[in-house]
Design a protein around this motif. Sequence first.
Motif, short mmCIF file in Angstrom:
data_model
loop_
_atom_site.label_atom_id
_atom_site.label_comp_id
_atom_site.label_asym_id
_atom_site.label_seq_id
_atom_site.Cartn_x
_atom_site.Cartn_y
_atom_site.Cartn_z
N UNK A 1 0.20 17.67 35.81
CA UNK A 1 1.16 18.72 36.17
C UNK A 1 0.42 20.03 36.49
N UNK A 2 -0.56 20.38 35.68
CA UNK A 2 -1.28 21.64 35.90
C UNK A 2 -2.09 21.58 37.20
N UNK A 3 -2.80 20.47 37.42
CA UNK A 3 -3.64 20.39 38.62
C UNK A 3 -2.79 20.32 39.90
N UNK A 4 -1.66 19.62 39.82
CA UNK A 4 -0.79 19.55 41.00
C UNK A 4 -0.18 20.91 41.30
N UNK A 5 0.31 21.58 40.25
CA UNK A 5 0.91 22.90 40.46
C UNK A 5 -0.13 23.84 41.06
N UNK A 6 -1.34 23.82 40.49
CA UNK A 6 -2.38 24.73 40.98
C UNK A 6 -2.73 24.42 42.44
N UNK A 7 -2.92 23.13 42.74
CA UNK A 7 -3.33 22.74 44.10
C UNK A 7 -2.27 23.13 45.13
N UNK A 8 -1.01 22.88 44.79
CA UNK A 8 0.05 23.13 45.77
C UNK A 8 0.36 24.62 45.87
N UNK A 9 0.43 25.30 44.70
CA UNK A 9 0.81 26.72 44.70
C UNK A 9 -0.28 27.59 45.31
N UNK A 10 -1.50 27.06 45.32
CA UNK A 10 -2.60 27.80 45.93
C UNK A 10 -2.35 28.00 47.43
N UNK A 11 -1.69 27.01 48.04
CA UNK A 11 -1.51 27.07 49.50
C UNK A 11 -0.07 27.32 49.92
N UNK A 12 0.88 26.96 49.04
CA UNK A 12 2.28 27.00 49.46
C UNK A 12 3.14 27.72 48.43
N UNK A 13 4.16 28.38 48.97
CA UNK A 13 5.20 28.93 48.11
C UNK A 13 6.47 28.14 48.40
N UNK A 14 7.19 27.75 47.35
CA UNK A 14 8.42 26.95 47.56
C UNK A 14 9.61 27.79 47.14
N UNK A 15 10.55 28.01 48.08
CA UNK A 15 11.77 28.74 47.74
C UNK A 15 12.91 27.76 47.64
N UNK A 16 13.29 27.45 46.40
CA UNK A 16 14.33 26.43 46.21
C UNK A 16 15.71 27.07 46.28
N UNK A 17 16.63 26.37 46.94
CA UNK A 17 18.02 26.84 46.98
C UNK A 17 18.63 26.66 45.59
N UNK A 18 19.55 27.55 45.21
CA UNK A 18 20.15 27.42 43.87
C UNK A 18 20.92 26.11 43.73
N UNK A 19 20.87 25.54 42.53
CA UNK A 19 21.70 24.36 42.20
C UNK A 19 22.30 24.62 40.83
N UNK A 20 23.22 23.76 40.44
CA UNK A 20 23.78 23.85 39.09
C UNK A 20 22.64 23.61 38.11
N UNK A 21 22.33 24.57 37.21
CA UNK A 21 21.18 24.36 36.32
C UNK A 21 21.42 23.29 35.24
N UNK A 22 22.68 22.80 35.11
CA UNK A 22 22.92 21.73 34.12
C UNK A 22 22.35 20.43 34.67
N UNK A 23 21.52 19.73 33.90
CA UNK A 23 20.91 18.51 34.44
C UNK A 23 21.87 17.32 34.43
N UNK A 24 21.49 16.29 35.18
CA UNK A 24 22.20 15.01 35.13
C UNK A 24 21.50 14.15 34.09
N UNK A 25 22.30 13.56 33.23
CA UNK A 25 21.71 12.81 32.12
C UNK A 25 21.57 11.34 32.50
N UNK A 26 20.37 10.82 32.36
CA UNK A 26 20.13 9.39 32.54
C UNK A 26 19.02 9.07 31.55
N UNK A 27 18.17 8.14 31.93
CA UNK A 27 17.01 7.89 31.08
C UNK A 27 16.21 9.19 30.96
N UNK A 28 16.17 9.94 32.08
CA UNK A 28 15.49 11.25 32.11
C UNK A 28 16.50 12.33 32.46
N UNK A 29 16.15 13.60 32.15
CA UNK A 29 17.01 14.71 32.57
C UNK A 29 16.62 15.14 33.97
#
Length: 450
Positions: free
Chosen positions: A409-437
């Motif tokens: 997670x740290x190496x991916x975030x560093x590698x990608x954020x070094x070159x790119x900025x991601x502007x995410x559109x807002x979504x409902x912050x409540x997660x969908x529950x399954x095996x994972x959130x």
Amino acid sequence: MPVSTVPLEPVPGPRGLPLLGNLPAFGRDPLGFLVRLRDDFGDAVTWSLGPKRSLFLCHPEHIAEFLASREGTFELLEIGWAIKQLVGSSLILSKGNDWRRKRSLVQPAVRPRQVRSYAAAMVECARAAADEWQDGDRIDVRQQMTLITQRIVVRTFFGNDLGDRASALGEAMAEAEHAIGAELRNMSFFLPDWIHTPGRRRLLRAVATIDAEVHRLIRARQRSGDTADRDDLLSRLLAAHDEEGRPLTAKEVRDEATTLWAAGHETTSTALTWIWYLLSRAPEARRRLTAELDQVLAGRPPDIDDYDRLQWTRQIVKEALRLYPPAWLIPAVARDGAAIAGTRIPAGTVVWCSQWATHRDPRWFPDPTRFRPERWDPEAPDAGPHHAWYPFGGGQRACLGARFAQVEAVLLLATLAQRWSLDAAPIDPAPRVGLLLQPAAPVHATLRRH
Ligand code: HEM
């Protein structure tokens, strides 16, 4: 084993329906239900899931003791047919001596020294994705993160042997995971094993593809006999021997490799999706991230030695895992003699703890719903006791891939954020529950090149 100094005083939770107990309320809104148990009743709440008596733990000391006693006085909760089809008799579903043997055979493949050797492949896979992105593109963040973690699994687990079969194996795995998620969401895991719904048939087809591919790779490795010279996870599993000198059988290697894949890639891609989503709404955290990457990396790609230096990047990952822990619930069934803080737990009681409920408890994390990576500042930590944060579980059954996941997670975030900025559109912050959130809706982001 840590023994809690906080007394355990279970109190009855909300009244339930005859036979079903609190199952309908839990099924409607599991996360809200668990937080209400915590807020309205306290640290140890009894409730019922169908006919089963349950105990929900909220105090970190009780949780630490519970997690640490699972291989002694608790046992796994049976989670049904679908997961077994994918992971077979792997360590994740094993108990007692069988689990101990498998865990000790698999552990060397993901220990920190081994993870070091996977780091370069992690960065390369992230850079390959970052090369394909175009300024102004709108991406589905989860899809992209999954693509990268899939490539990383293929490379670190199987080296370059899969060649053009990689996408067939990846698709089969995604299909199997989708079918298992649907089985859990639709509560079809209550159905008898012999009923094969269309979802179950899809799962069996996907598992047949996975079996064929993984066994083909195993046979090729066994024939070439070069496992000692190779550094990928499959070679480590094939080279492992237990105390009596016995290796894992081919079927066991298949089961463990598939388990590590299933346990390891969607969890991390989910965590990364939440990370980008949270960063999009936290300009100051992003600014500090860019400043740290400039200062530590000065334009070169990160490597494993940067992991410790990227303090703020690690804090972002840690805070996102607090707020949106991909795994959100840990159950186990009490056996004779089970006790927590000296209080006996009747055999057969299903004991639960939830990362979601503990991580958002204002007693341990002030202003708990806010994304504040600074709460993990080493000089001025503003976070609760050590065991109040447990996205990787705890005790002997704690996540085997915790180091792998955090480095990734740290190496991916560093590698990608070094070159790119991601502007995410807002979504409902409540997660969908399954095996994972998971995020309840796709997280779409616009790419901006630095
Ligand atoms: C952000 C990513 C991840 C999260 C949040 C996560 C979380 C968890 C949790 C909560 C458990 C159960 C722990 C317990 O019962 O105390 C677990 C178990 C496990 N995880 Fe992970 N995990 C992640 C990544 C990985 C990776 C990358 C791998 C492998 C490469 C992996 C392999 C496993 C295995 C094999 C187990 C079962 C351990 C056992 O039963 O002895 N996980 N994980």
